[in-house]
Design an enzyme around this catalytic site. Structure first.
Site, PDB file in Angstrom:
ATOM      1  N   THR A  41       0.829  -1.208   0.000  1.00 26.25           N
ATOM      2  CA  THR A  41       0.000   0.000   0.000  1.00 26.25           C
ATOM      3  C   THR A  41       0.860   1.253   0.000  1.00 26.25           C
ATOM      4  O   THR A  41       0.515   2.260  -0.639  1.00 26.25           O
ATOM      5  CB  THR A  41      -0.946   0.001   1.208  1.00 26.25           C
ATOM      6  OG1 THR A  41      -1.774  -1.154   1.151  1.00 26.25           O
ATOM      7  CG2 THR A  41      -1.826   1.244   1.214  1.00 26.25           C
ATOM      8  N   HIS A  44       1.755   1.888  -3.446  1.00 24.49           N
ATOM      9  CA  HIS A  44       0.618   2.429  -4.196  1.00 24.49           C
ATOM     10  C   HIS A  44       0.405   3.905  -3.878  1.00 24.49           C
ATOM     11  O   HIS A  44       0.079   4.698  -4.773  1.00 24.49           O
ATOM     12  CB  HIS A  44      -0.650   1.636  -3.877  1.00 24.49           C
ATOM     13  CG  HIS A  44      -0.682   0.268  -4.490  1.00 24.49           C
ATOM     14  ND1 HIS A  44      -0.509   0.051  -5.839  1.00 24.49           N
ATOM     15  CD2 HIS A  44      -0.867  -0.957  -3.932  1.00 24.49           C
ATOM     16  CE1 HIS A  44      -0.582  -1.246  -6.095  1.00 24.49           C
ATOM     17  NE2 HIS A  44      -0.802  -1.877  -4.955  1.00 24.49           N
ATOM     18  N   CYS A  95     -21.878   2.489  12.807  1.00 24.63           N
ATOM     19  CA  CYS A  95     -22.565   1.835  11.694  1.00 24.63           C
ATOM     20  C   CYS A  95     -22.601   0.327  11.945  1.00 24.63           C
ATOM     21  O   CYS A  95     -21.950  -0.184  12.858  1.00 24.63           O
ATOM     22  CB  CYS A  95     -21.877   2.146  10.363  1.00 24.63           C
ATOM     23  SG  CYS A  95     -20.258   1.371  10.157  1.00 24.63           S
TER      24      CYS A  95
END
Length: 343
Positions: A41, A44, A95
């Site tokens: 990552t 990236h 959530c």
């Protein structure tokens, strides 16, 4: 303090520069970072192919010790050692995904190293519920690898389904793929590891880690080798961790009828695949992303019990200022896991 910083949008735009020391809020602690691993990552983010919010300090696979405690924190002490769950640096907390422990799917989530400041530096500010105590038997180097190890644990222990006697195809011998290999071998499974000639160093390590065989798909016929090893049946389980279209095709073609496919690698584009195989062979297809909090607890127990040795996953240790050398080694596939040391 010095830090590796993505200072602007666009490819590159990463530098080793001075950043302000973090402030310890009343409900947080400050960790002095011992080790931080280089992750795909991070590459990236460097290439701007992963969402990021510059200016931001990179790095999210880390461990360290508490050096400062906010006045509202009572359950930790200065000097305590922790591995840090950086993926939950920002989350809504209410959530259905946060409440169920599947926080990776929270729409408000941002992780350290791309969404908020990470750990390619000396100090980081952390919420107490991101902290996982490091058992005394676990070195801080190993504790820095809980994050990628948890990804592999999630794949093998919580997503994939297998039985003794299964033959597994693991396509993509990157750090996550090789950690998955170690987990599968610990279960006594036969594992075929597929890569390319560019993966030679990592494929050599796969043999040392216990792979049944390794295949360079640009030089050898993977399907013929699979058929030979499985007596013409195909593999029971395929795990794709390369994030390459040809790798997906190879996995699907290698699977036996009623086989199981797990997608771990990321592509960043649409693919053209022999999707009819899913129906004609009645394949079971699963995806795996990140981990849950329960995964982290399981991973800590695995490390504490030394059920899987991850010491030889660490191939390089570099000073933080040498981050670019580390990035190059990862891009050239000449390393598995590189730890950066801020001190």
């Amino acid at each position: 303090m010095k830090a590796v910083v993505k200072y602007d949008k666009g490819p590159g735009n990463v530098d080793y520069r001075d950043m302000p020391d973090p402030h310890c809020a009343d409900d947080k602690v400050i960790i002095e970072i011992a080790h931080c691993g280089i992750c795909g990552t991070d590459l990236h983010v460097y290439h701007d192919t992963f969402r990021n919010f510059p200016p931001v300090i990179l790095g999210h696979e880390f461990s360290g010790k508490i050096v400062e405690i906010g006045k509202n924190i009572t359950n930790v002490q200065i000097g305590d050692s922790y591995s840090v769950l950086g993926a939950t640096a920002v989350q809504c907390g209410h959530c259905e995904y946060c409440e169920s422990g599947e926080f990776m799917f929270c729409k408000n989530r941002r992780g350290m190293g791309h969404g908020v400041h990470g750990a390619f530096t000396k100090y980081a500010t952390i919420r107490p519920n991101q902290l996982f105590a490091v058992p005394g038997s676990v070195p801080l180097e190993h504790a820095a690898l809980v994050e990628p190890m948890a990804v592999a644990v999630h794949v093998v222990e919580e997503i994939a389904q297998f039985k003794l006697g299964d033959v597994v195809l693991l396509s993509g011998p990157g750090p996550i793929g090789l950690l998955c290999l170690k987990m599968l071998v610990a279960h006594g499974l036969q594992v075929i590891v597929a890569g390319t000639s560019e993966d030679s160093m990592r494929l050599d390590m796969a043999i040392k880690y216990g792979a049944e065989t390794v295949v360079k798909v640009d030089q050898e016929n993977l399907q013929e080798i699979v058929q030979e090893i499985t007596n013409g049946k195909g593999v029971s389980l395929a795990i794709e961790s390369a994030g390459a279209e040809v790798s997906v095709r190879n996995c699907m073609e290698a699977l036996m009828p009623l086989g199981r496919y797990v997608q771990v690698g990321h592509f960043g584009k649409d693919l053209v695949l022999p999707w009819d195989l899913v129906a004609f062979r009645q394949l079971k297809v699963y995806g795996s992303v990140g981990y849950t909090k329960a995964t982290w607890h399981r991973t800590m127990r695995i490390l504490e019990q030394n059920a899987v040795d991850i010491s030889d996953i660490i191939t390089h240790r570099l000073a933080l200022k040498d981050w670019r050398k580390g990035f190059d080694l990862m891009e050239e596939k000449k390393a598995i896991k590189i730890l950066l040391n801020p001190s």
